[in-house]
Design a protein around this motif. Structure first.
Motif, mmCIF file in Angstrom:
data_model
loop_
_atom_site.group_PDB
_atom_site.id
_atom_site.type_symbol
_atom_site.label_atom_id
_atom_site.label_comp_id
_atom_site.label_asym_id
_atom_site.label_seq_id
_atom_site.Cartn_x
_atom_site.Cartn_y
_atom_site.Cartn_z
ATOM 1 N N GLY A 199 0.810 -1.208 0.000
ATOM 2 C CA GLY A 199 0.000 0.000 0.000
ATOM 3 C C GLY A 199 0.841 1.254 0.000
ATOM 4 N N ASP A 200 0.247 2.337 -0.492
ATOM 5 C CA ASP A 200 0.976 3.600 -0.531
ATOM 6 C C ASP A 200 0.875 4.362 0.782
ATOM 7 O OD1 ASP A 200 -1.578 4.704 -0.491
ATOM 8 O OD2 ASP A 200 -1.541 5.352 -2.585
ATOM 9 N N TYR A 201 0.238 3.761 1.791
ATOM 10 C CA TYR A 201 0.083 4.366 3.107
ATOM 11 C C TYR A 201 1.035 3.738 4.118
ATOM 12 C CZ TYR A 201 -2.196 -0.059 3.470
ATOM 13 O OH TYR A 201 -2.417 -1.415 3.400
ATOM 14 N N GLU A 202 1.793 2.710 3.720
ATOM 15 C CA GLU A 202 2.504 1.870 4.680
ATOM 16 C C GLU A 202 3.699 2.551 5.321
ATOM 17 O OE1 GLU A 202 3.595 -1.662 2.640
ATOM 18 O OE2 GLU A 202 1.671 -2.618 2.939
ATOM 19 N N ARG A 203 4.359 3.469 4.590
ATOM 20 C CA ARG A 203 5.567 4.089 5.095
ATOM 21 C C ARG A 203 5.481 5.596 4.908
ATOM 22 N NH1 ARG A 203 10.345 0.754 2.308
ATOM 23 N NH2 ARG A 203 11.484 2.571 3.047
ATOM 24 N N GLY A 212 -1.393 4.196 -9.212
ATOM 25 C CA GLY A 212 -2.407 3.151 -9.295
ATOM 26 C C GLY A 212 -3.117 2.916 -7.974
ATOM 27 N N PRO A 213 -3.318 1.649 -7.591
ATOM 28 C CA PRO A 213 -4.066 1.329 -6.374
ATOM 29 C C PRO A 213 -3.465 1.941 -5.120
ATOM 30 C CG PRO A 213 -3.786 -0.622 -7.742
ATOM 31 C CD PRO A 213 -2.930 0.450 -8.352
ATOM 32 N N HIS A 214 -4.354 2.192 -4.136
ATOM 33 C CA HIS A 214 -3.900 2.638 -2.818
ATOM 34 C C HIS A 214 -3.345 1.466 -2.004
ATOM 35 C CE1 HIS A 214 -4.922 6.767 -2.991
ATOM 36 N NE2 HIS A 214 -6.226 6.598 -3.022
ATOM 37 N N GLY A 215 -3.910 0.285 -2.191
ATOM 38 C CA GLY A 215 -3.448 -0.859 -1.417
ATOM 39 C C GLY A 215 -4.090 -2.141 -1.886
ATOM 40 N N LEU A 216 -3.503 -3.248 -1.476
ATOM 41 C CA LEU A 216 -4.035 -4.551 -1.862
ATOM 42 C C LEU A 216 -3.557 -5.619 -0.890
ATOM 43 C CD1 LEU A 216 -1.508 -6.304 -3.379
ATOM 44 C CD2 LEU A 216 -1.797 -4.407 -4.961
#
Length: 353
Positions: free
Chosen positions: A257-261, A285-289
């Motif tokens: 995910g793009d929120y992880e770090r 692309g996606p925010h997370g998966l």
């Protein structure tokens, strides 16, 4: 600017994992141990690979269980040090220092990870590329808050090309063909490292165990005779869960995910640590998966795939998941829409019911 140790500590505080093990209503990794009459249980947490790595295990006498957990962390630390681009003495750094000069002989474990990375790069047409280490202008690990200069990025992106990494399996060597090239195994080294920790526990006779490394969760057996419960965070609102899965047997739930770090948003445009090897800039692309695979070959099925889908996008990710009958997935796209494979949707519905 913060030093690396300070940055790593801040990173541990900021990181939010998409997959979240839930044990007895609490969160795995809060420290301490829970001792039952039978079987004995232990939980442990340590900082490793820029994140918190948690282990929960049960089913052996206390001394043997403690020794197994310690041995698992020792093995994971050994491999993490080997594959880190931040340790000046690591083989990964040695490959970069010798770029354009000569091949470097590497340990067998590192060679296997790099071979898997090359295969995934070919499979995804370069959506995954471990030579993104050349994009040194991005320093999320050091608390970066400004976008790099476009001219610098444009120079560095010319050094990103997995085809110019020569792996000689017979000689056990790796060679980057141009000076300035560098490796970053962050998208593909963690799962084999966590798997090695789980193998240490299995070799010690521990049949029921879970290892969670920043949202990548290996599970084996059960917990207190019941399936492991693993919640999936909502990337749009990381404080809430999309649902939870009940899993037993043996498998892996891997998340990206793009929120992880660490990330920042200059001029309202979000900049995050997952970089597109084709542009040198954060993915759009996606925010997370989350991806789920069962069985002993789960790592081979999932390793690096999350990062590739973050680059390749929702449609390509769906095709890859649907083409593999043993794979389940959930993708939250950049517009907030959610797609789930039938098996993933069924698992989450069953848990909510």
């Amino acid at each position: 600017m913060k030093n690396t140790a300070e940055a790593s500590t801040d990173l541990a505080r900021r990181r939010v994992a998409m997959a979240l093990p839930l044990l007895g209503g609490g969160l795995l990794g809060l420290g301490g141990a829970a001792w039952g009459a039978a079987p004995v249980q232990q939980r442990s947490s340590r900082f490793l690979m820029g994140t918190q790595v948690d282990i929960a295990a049960e089913g052996a006498e206390p001394a043997r269980l403690s020794a197994a957990l310690d041995a698992a962390y020792v093995e994971m630390t050994r491999l993490a040090d080997m594959m880190s681009r931040y340790r000046p003495t690591s083989p990964v750094c040695a490959i970069g220092l010798a770029a354009g000069l000569q091949p470097v002989v590497v340990p067998a474990e590192l060679m296997q990870v790099m071979l898997a990375a090359q295969a995934l790069s070919r499979q995804t047409g370069g959506a995954f590329d471990m030579t993104v280490g050349a994009l040194k202008a991005w320093r999320f690990d050091l608390g970066q808050v400004e976008k790099p200069n476009d001219q610098l990025l444009n120079r560095q992106i010319k050094l990103v090309n997995y085809r110019r990494l020569i792996l000689n399996e017979e000689a056990g060597s790796a060679y980057l063909m141009e000076p300035g090239m560098a490796l970053d195994l962050g998208g593909i080294a963690k799962l084999p490292i966590l798997q090695a920790g789980m193998q240490v526990l299995a070799d010690a006779g521990i049949r029921n165990a879970l290892i969670n490394g920043g949202g990548d969760v290996f599970y084996r057996g059960t917990w207190q005779g019941r399936p492991w419960r693993i919640g999936l965070r909502d990337p749009r609102q990381p404080q809430r869960l999309l649902g939870a899965l009940e899993l037993e047997g043996e498998g892996l739930l891997a998340s990206s995910g793009d929120y992880e770090r660490g990330y920042f948003s200059p001029d309202g445009q979000r900049q995050h640590h997952i970089l597109d090897p084709r542009s040198g800039r954060p993915t759009q692309g996606p925010h997370g998966l989350s991806l789920l695979a069962r069985g002993r070959h789960a790592v081979q099925a999932l390793n690096g795939l999350g990062a590739a889908i973050m680059v390749g996008g929702m449609a390509a990710g769906r095709r890859q998941i649907e083409a593999n009958s043993g794979l389940e997935g959930l993708i939250v796209d950049h517009d907030g829409s959610v797609w789930q494979s039938p098996g993933m949707a069924q698992g989450l519905r069953r848990r909510r019911a």
